[in-house]
Scaffold this active site. Sequence first.
Site, short mmCIF file in Angstrom:
data_model
loop_
_atom_site.label_atom_id
_atom_site.label_comp_id
_atom_site.label_asym_id
_atom_site.label_seq_id
_atom_site.Cartn_x
_atom_site.Cartn_y
_atom_site.Cartn_z
N GLY A 40 0.83 -1.20 0.00
CA GLY A 40 0.00 0.00 0.00
C GLY A 40 0.86 1.24 0.00
N LEU A 43 -1.60 7.13 2.39
CA LEU A 43 -0.93 7.92 3.43
C LEU A 43 -0.18 7.01 4.39
CD1 LEU A 43 -3.49 10.68 4.34
CD2 LEU A 43 -1.40 10.84 3.03
N SER A 284 -18.60 17.98 0.04
CA SER A 284 -18.06 18.27 1.36
C SER A 284 -19.16 18.53 2.38
CB SER A 284 -17.14 19.47 1.30
OG SER A 284 -16.86 19.89 2.61
N ARG A 330 -23.10 12.83 11.41
CA ARG A 330 -23.21 12.09 10.16
C ARG A 330 -24.22 10.95 10.21
NH1 ARG A 330 -16.96 11.31 8.01
NH2 ARG A 330 -16.63 13.49 7.56
N HIS A 401 -18.79 5.19 3.09
CA HIS A 401 -17.69 6.13 2.95
C HIS A 401 -16.40 5.66 3.59
CE1 HIS A 401 -15.62 9.91 2.79
NE2 HIS A 401 -15.60 10.04 4.09
#
Lengths: 637, 232, 259
Positions: A40, A43, A284, A330, A401
């Site tokens: 991977g 990040l 967003s 959320r 998500h």
Amino acid sequence: MNLDAKIPAGPIEQKWDKHRFDMKLVNPANKRKYEVIVVGTGLAGASAAATLGELGYRVKCFTFHDSARRAHSIAAQGGINSAKNYQGDGDSIFRLFYDTVKGGDFRSREANVYRLAEVSLNIIDQAVAQGVPFAREYGGLLANRSFGGAQVSRTFYARGQTGQQLLLGAYQALKRQVALGTVKVYTRHEMLDLVVEDGVAKGIVTRDLVSGKVESHAGHAVVLATGGYSNVFFLSTNAKGCNVTATWRAAKKGAGFANPCYTQIHPTCIPPAGDYQSKLTLMSESLRNDGRIWVPKKAGDERRARDIPEDERDYYLERFYPSFGNLSPRDISSRRAKEMVDTGHGVGHMKNGVFLDFKDSIQRLGREVIAERYGNLFEMYEKITGENPYEVPMRIFPAPHYTMGGLWVDYNLMSNVPGLFVLGEANFSDHGANRLGASALMQGLADGYFVAPLTVGHYLAGVPRDPVTNDHAVFRDAEQAVAEKTSRLLAVNGHKTVDEFHIELGRLMWENVGMERNEAGLKETLQKIPEIRERFWSEVRVLGSGDTLNQSLEKAGRVADFLEFAEVMAWDALTRDESCGAHYRTEHTTPDGEAKRDDEDFAFVSVWEHKGVGEKPVLHKEPLEFENVKLSTRSYK
Amino acid sequence: MHRVVALYRSSVGKKILMAFTGFIWIGFLAGHMFGNLKAFQGAGAFDSYAHHLRIFGEPILPYKGFLWAFRTVMFLALAIHVLFSWQTSRQSWAARTTGYRRQKSLNFDFASRWMRWTGVLILVFLVFHILHMTTGTLHSPTFEAETLTQSFAFHNLVTGLVSPWMAAIYFVAMVAILFHLWHGVWSIFQTLGGNHPKYTGWRRPFAVLVSIVIFLGFVSIPVSVLTGIVTQ
Amino acid sequence: MNLTLHVWRQDGPTAPGRFETYQAKDVSEHASFLEMLDLVNEDLTREGKEPIAFEHDCREGICGSCGMMINGTPHGPNKMVATCQLHMRFFHDGDEIWIEPFRATAFPIIRDLVVDRSALDRIIDAGGYISIRTGSPTDANSIPIRKRDADEAMDAAQCIGCGACVAACPNASAMLFTSAKVSHLGLLPQGQPERWTRVVDMIAQHDLEGFGTCTNHGACQEACPKGISVDFIARLNRDLMQASWKAAEPPVAAAGGGG
Ligand SMILES: Cc1cc2nc3c(=O)[nH]c(=O)nc-3n(C[C@H](O)[C@H](O)[C@H](O)COP(=O)(O)OP(=O)(O)OC[C@H]3O[C@@H](n4cnc5c(N)ncnc54)[C@H](O)[C@@H]3O)c2cc1C
Ligand code: HEM
Ligand code: HEM
Ligand code: SF4
Ligand code: F3S
Ligand code: FES
């Protein structure tokens, strides 16, 4: 299954410091004798590979992408949290820690979260020094904004492309090591198995996606940073390539899979426009600061938004949650939106969204102010839908998500398989049952830059320095198994495409293991998955050969894994007989219809042990203790 | 020194040198045009200007000393420009060996596509032009070589251009120059990094202006000779 | 709508390629261009023909994976979008669409529309980074950066590495990409120590990879989905000139231990 979390003793503020001192070190001259495999280049992976290389280890880094810079982290928009307290608004390491534990609905491990909050300070320093062009104020200092309902401004951002800029920073650090010869990057290589010998991770098997060559690579340690599995739902905000293959194959080799049912649904995505829809686009969350969410009061209303008078509109979030209104968390906003659509109040040509209306704020603040705040988001929306949000309200709907679940790891980010480390979204560690906005980037980089390089070293210090080879029989066997699976996929030659199966699985998972779950639905799912899987293996059609670039073959392998993994998700959701964070069981609701936690019986991490395809996996538990944050109930009324 | 070599080795370095040498030639063109326009003042002014060029710097420099020094510089500049345009063109041709079945041109200006061809045209014209106006090799028998005290440039100019064919050749060459500079002048700013928010917007109009002025300045001569405005 | 597609098919790097014609039927105007190709691929698979290989991942214009020539323009007729953000409402019923891979010697074709763009990565290897050690930096706010410089650096840093600039450039030059990278780092104080070696080395690698020479056509900027400006190329040129004027420092051998 050994689930010792190895949390260092002592007060929470001192655990990491003390642990850093206690960990064993590898003599600088010996570092080069160790080989580390990193899978991977997101990040987490890129930062870990770069830092390990910088420390002097020899690193092999793998990605199925054509370039290390294309990992899915590139798509993150909003920002990254850090407890820098540059705004002087009362933020602190402890506050970030507290918010994260609470946001995760008390299903995360305190010690890990505290370390994350501590290390968050270094991440920003590191990124700025690498040349990440974060937004700045006129005075030249870094700008911050508040994000995801946080009461302090601790989010650092680079326009709407924070993930891109952070990933480029990590990628460039990685490339620097490539130039120095410490890291070798293998692009277009997919990891298809973990090699375990005597219970210890020894290497991986990869397939070269261009030549089809199956190879194995040996290492003293293996680091997985392969991201999340939201694509089990087929439609999600994740990139098309995101998958569960690497972690699932590791799970099949003995690594425990923790909390697979914790999947986050994001409330502001553009709803699907048709059956051909291939993925969903995130808008967003900041839009909710000025937009008002509503649906027509009358079910099945066919009128255009502008023709529906005020008194026939239902601003349901403002109605249910007078104090938080359109900014409710959320999971809550997502569930309410689904409820509206399910009861026939949906809008748009497929009746599958709710309105996010800027009319009032345009009237109040003027078009310029709104354009300045959201101009680029409005443009993006218009590009996709062809509708102009200045004139017509936007349509939004929740979409899968982020996945909080992942391979189980201890405080050192090592799984229960010694030598196998798991970082970033691929592990389960820091977000509990729900993730706060702008904290996934933080976790990926914390793991990769600041935690794993030290803890991997600590592990290596106890491993013989002898050169590793892939001569052993385990490697041959693993290679053969991978090659066989590939030929099996090619040999089925049925009549249905891979996507047809993926869509079928995705719909099933979305209906029953998505935003809302209940016993009946989960049991039905557990029955249906094996059935789809069986049909897959007899009806799927994968054309072409295994020795060239073959995208259907790649996809087929990933969908085959989703078809196995989905079952564990459903088992997890079924056994977690409570609601917590993003895991919402309709049987467990407060009188107001909110998630009702059961701390008495479920304050633990569920860790699943694979027992064979189609067999019921075995549940192991890591109990969670809360010493620094008092267990409490969320309320957003 | 190794930096200069690096400059030469890199494609960007070559193009920087092309821009410098192109700039030198534009300077020459401006001067040459200015000199040519003296034709409107009649033979006297024109010829004495031409003669002056030859005796410039005397007695420190020998007869035509300055001219030869000047010619050397111009020749070197041209050689560098042409050599590097050849090298960079080859690099670019090799960079795409299979073209597209369909391609829409997204270039800023039409002229940029033709740089190599307008450049070659200019080179061919230059050779022709020197054989025509300076050595007289391609001139009609009316060509009169200069003497130590006098130049017959005006006579040569007018007799050389009365033929419509000759005028046409000059005209075509001037069109090539127009196009080459249309893109080239703008390109110099870009290549030499001369961009600044304050005047970036002026680069293109400036380039168009320069190329049109040079074009008009030069073609006015053959046109005037043909139409009889300038006669002996 | 119904469309006729002419798609470049090529089985492998050395195999000869050809155009094949397919019909895309009942395409919704809301579908994206890649979703339209998905549909064609589903049909092809059912007919027993190998689907068209094309690269894609994020499908929201940020990863830089997607990219093809659509009717002669990289990423299609719309400005400032990547192929994945192009929607079918910009086409009309009965349109003929020619789809070709990005073509450049430095981007060898792997299959159909998939090309190998690793040359761009190697340009970064040559110096597209700032050399710092993890954990060693000072506090992020210790060096204030003018907002204008930070914003301009961000303008350059937005490049998604898609290669459309190369595809559009008549010289197949990757100068826009290279200049964006050099400028992003060169505009920040943190990037200064390596500024002059970086520009020399990255351009050298650019040439070595077999890209063409920039002659300021500007097609790259027009094709770039992120609107990267050719002003960065001017900046790159200026940096290179300055780099050659600066006194040459003797090259220092890289420190051991992976520095
Ligand atoms: C649209 C969107 C917006 C987001 N916005 C934010 C935000 O604003 N703030 C925030 O904090 N978080 C955000 N997130 C979440 C965050 O981006 C991710 O959780 C995070 O980037 C994951 O990073 P990672 O390194 O763990 O994995 P990834 O970036 O997903 O990287 C996975 C890597 O593993 C490789 N890989 C996977 N499987 C294999 C295999 N089998 N073989 C070889 N290689 C493999 C891939 O090629 C890739 O390189 C967002 C997510 C999405 C979808
Ligand atoms: C209509 C256009 C032009 C006319 C009428 C013209 C006319 C002349 C004349 C009369 C001379 C001889 C001068 C002398 O002997 O003193 C001359 C010389 C020359 N011209 Fe031109 N010219 C034209 C365009 C150009 C252009 C476009 C170029 C360059 C690209 C050019 C380059 C030269 C050169 C290099 C010389 C030789 C100078 C020397 O003696 O070394 N001319 N030209
Ligand atoms: C054989 C002759 C010539 C050839 C083949 C030639 C070719 C070229 C080419 C290929 C370019 C690069 C295009 C670009 O960078 O924009 C160029 C640029 C240029 N040329 Fe020429 N040219 C020739 C003669 C001339 C002459 C005689 C002049 C002067 C009048 C001239 C002026 C310029 C200028 C100003 C540029 C722009 C430089 C830059 O910024 O790149 N050229 N030429
Ligand atoms: S400069 Fe633009 S076109 Fe070129 S690679 Fe970057 S984003 Fe793509
Ligand atoms: S199109 Fe090509 S020539 Fe230069 S300005 Fe752009 S790289
Ligand atoms: S698919 Fe990622 S940019 Fe188009």
